[in-house]
Design a protein around this motif. Structure first.
Motif, short mmCIF file in Angstrom:
data_model
loop_
_atom_site.label_atom_id
_atom_site.label_comp_id
_atom_site.label_asym_id
_atom_site.label_seq_id
_atom_site.Cartn_x
_atom_site.Cartn_y
_atom_site.Cartn_z
N ASP A 2 9.09 3.89 -23.17
CA ASP A 2 9.06 3.57 -21.75
C ASP A 2 9.31 2.09 -21.52
O ASP A 2 8.86 1.25 -22.29
N GLN A 3 10.02 1.80 -20.46
CA GLN A 3 10.26 0.41 -20.09
C GLN A 3 9.07 -0.18 -19.35
O GLN A 3 8.92 -1.38 -19.28
N ILE A 4 8.25 0.67 -18.77
CA ILE A 4 7.11 0.18 -18.00
C ILE A 4 5.83 0.84 -18.48
O ILE A 4 5.85 1.89 -19.12
N LYS A 5 4.73 0.18 -18.15
CA LYS A 5 3.42 0.78 -18.34
C LYS A 5 2.54 0.33 -17.20
O LYS A 5 2.75 -0.74 -16.61
N LEU A 6 1.57 1.16 -16.87
CA LEU A 6 0.59 0.83 -15.86
C LEU A 6 -0.63 0.27 -16.58
O LEU A 6 -1.06 0.82 -17.60
N ARG A 7 -1.18 -0.79 -16.03
CA ARG A 7 -2.37 -1.39 -16.64
C ARG A 7 -3.20 -2.07 -15.56
O ARG A 7 -2.70 -2.35 -14.46
N PRO A 8 -4.46 -2.35 -15.86
CA PRO A 8 -5.27 -3.08 -14.89
C PRO A 8 -4.66 -4.46 -14.61
O PRO A 8 -4.09 -5.09 -15.51
N ALA A 9 -4.77 -4.91 -13.39
CA ALA A 9 -4.32 -6.25 -13.04
C ALA A 9 -5.31 -7.28 -13.58
O ALA A 9 -6.50 -7.00 -13.71
N THR A 10 -4.80 -8.46 -13.92
CA THR A 10 -5.64 -9.58 -14.34
C THR A 10 -5.20 -10.82 -13.57
O THR A 10 -4.08 -10.87 -13.03
N MET A 11 -6.05 -11.81 -13.53
CA MET A 11 -5.70 -13.04 -12.81
C MET A 11 -4.52 -13.76 -13.46
O MET A 11 -3.82 -14.52 -12.80
N ARG A 46 -7.36 -11.33 -6.66
CA ARG A 46 -8.79 -11.41 -7.00
C ARG A 46 -9.51 -10.15 -6.49
O ARG A 46 -10.31 -9.55 -7.21
N ASN A 47 -9.21 -9.73 -5.27
CA ASN A 47 -9.81 -8.50 -4.73
C ASN A 47 -9.42 -7.29 -5.56
O ASN A 47 -10.25 -6.41 -5.82
N MET A 48 -8.18 -7.24 -5.99
CA MET A 48 -7.71 -6.12 -6.82
C MET A 48 -8.41 -6.13 -8.17
O MET A 48 -8.91 -5.10 -8.64
N VAL A 49 -8.46 -7.29 -8.81
CA VAL A 49 -9.08 -7.41 -10.13
C VAL A 49 -10.57 -7.05 -10.07
O VAL A 49 -11.09 -6.38 -10.96
#
Length: 173
Positions: A2-11, A46-49
């Protein structure tokens, strides 16, 4: 691979997020105007993280090209665990990457035991946003309604097309 992956956002994703949150084309149908300074993006990120949804049903979309460092090119997720939203850096439009992200997102969402209480996903889309409507319909979202002048944004008053997708029967808990 895969060219992409989903992951948690970080600052540490701040610069990548700002590249699309400050883009007029990407933000055309978002609920706010393009961000004019990085502090606006930092507040959003920041709100997302810090959200309980980060990495559960709200993700950064990371792209990896051969011999390049990974780059966050968008986001996809459920706002408040219910309403889907997604965006992609315009330099990556037209490559099928949002379809790939949507496929991964829905697959992970429906099989995640922590998300078993979600019986349906809703979408509120500006009816002029044909690209988003097309993606949603390709994955089985169905129109449920239309209302005029539902939200005032940087574009003026916008209408809303409502769509819904129910949890597939095969994964109903």
């Amino acid at each position: 691979m895969d060219q992409i992956k989903l992951r948690p956002a970080t600052m540490s994703d701040l610069d990548d997020f700002h590249s699309f949150f400050s883009d007029d084309d990407v933000m055309r149908y978002w609920s706010t105007a393009p961000y004019t300074d990085i502090e606006q993006t930092e507040k959003f990120l920041r709100n997302m993280v810090d959200s309980k949804w980060n990495g559960l049903c709200d993700f950064a979309i990371e792209y990896t090209a051969p011999s390049e460092a990974p780059k966050v090119i968008g986001k996809i997720g459920l706002w408040d665990g219910q309403e889907i939203g997604f965006m992609l850096d315009r330099f990556f439009w037209g490559r099928g990457l949002m379809r790939e992200a949507m496929s991964q997102f829905l697959s992970e969402l429906w099989k995640n035991d922590k998300m078993e209480d979600i019986k349906e996903i809703e979408a509120d889309v500006d009816p002029r946003n044909n690209a988003s409507i097309d993606i949603l319909k390709k994955f089985g979202f169905e129109e449920t309604g239309y209302r005029e002048r539902t939200v005032e944004t940087h574009l003026g008053w916008c209408d809303s097309l409502y769509l819904k997708m129910e949890r597939p029967a095969a994964v109903t808990k």
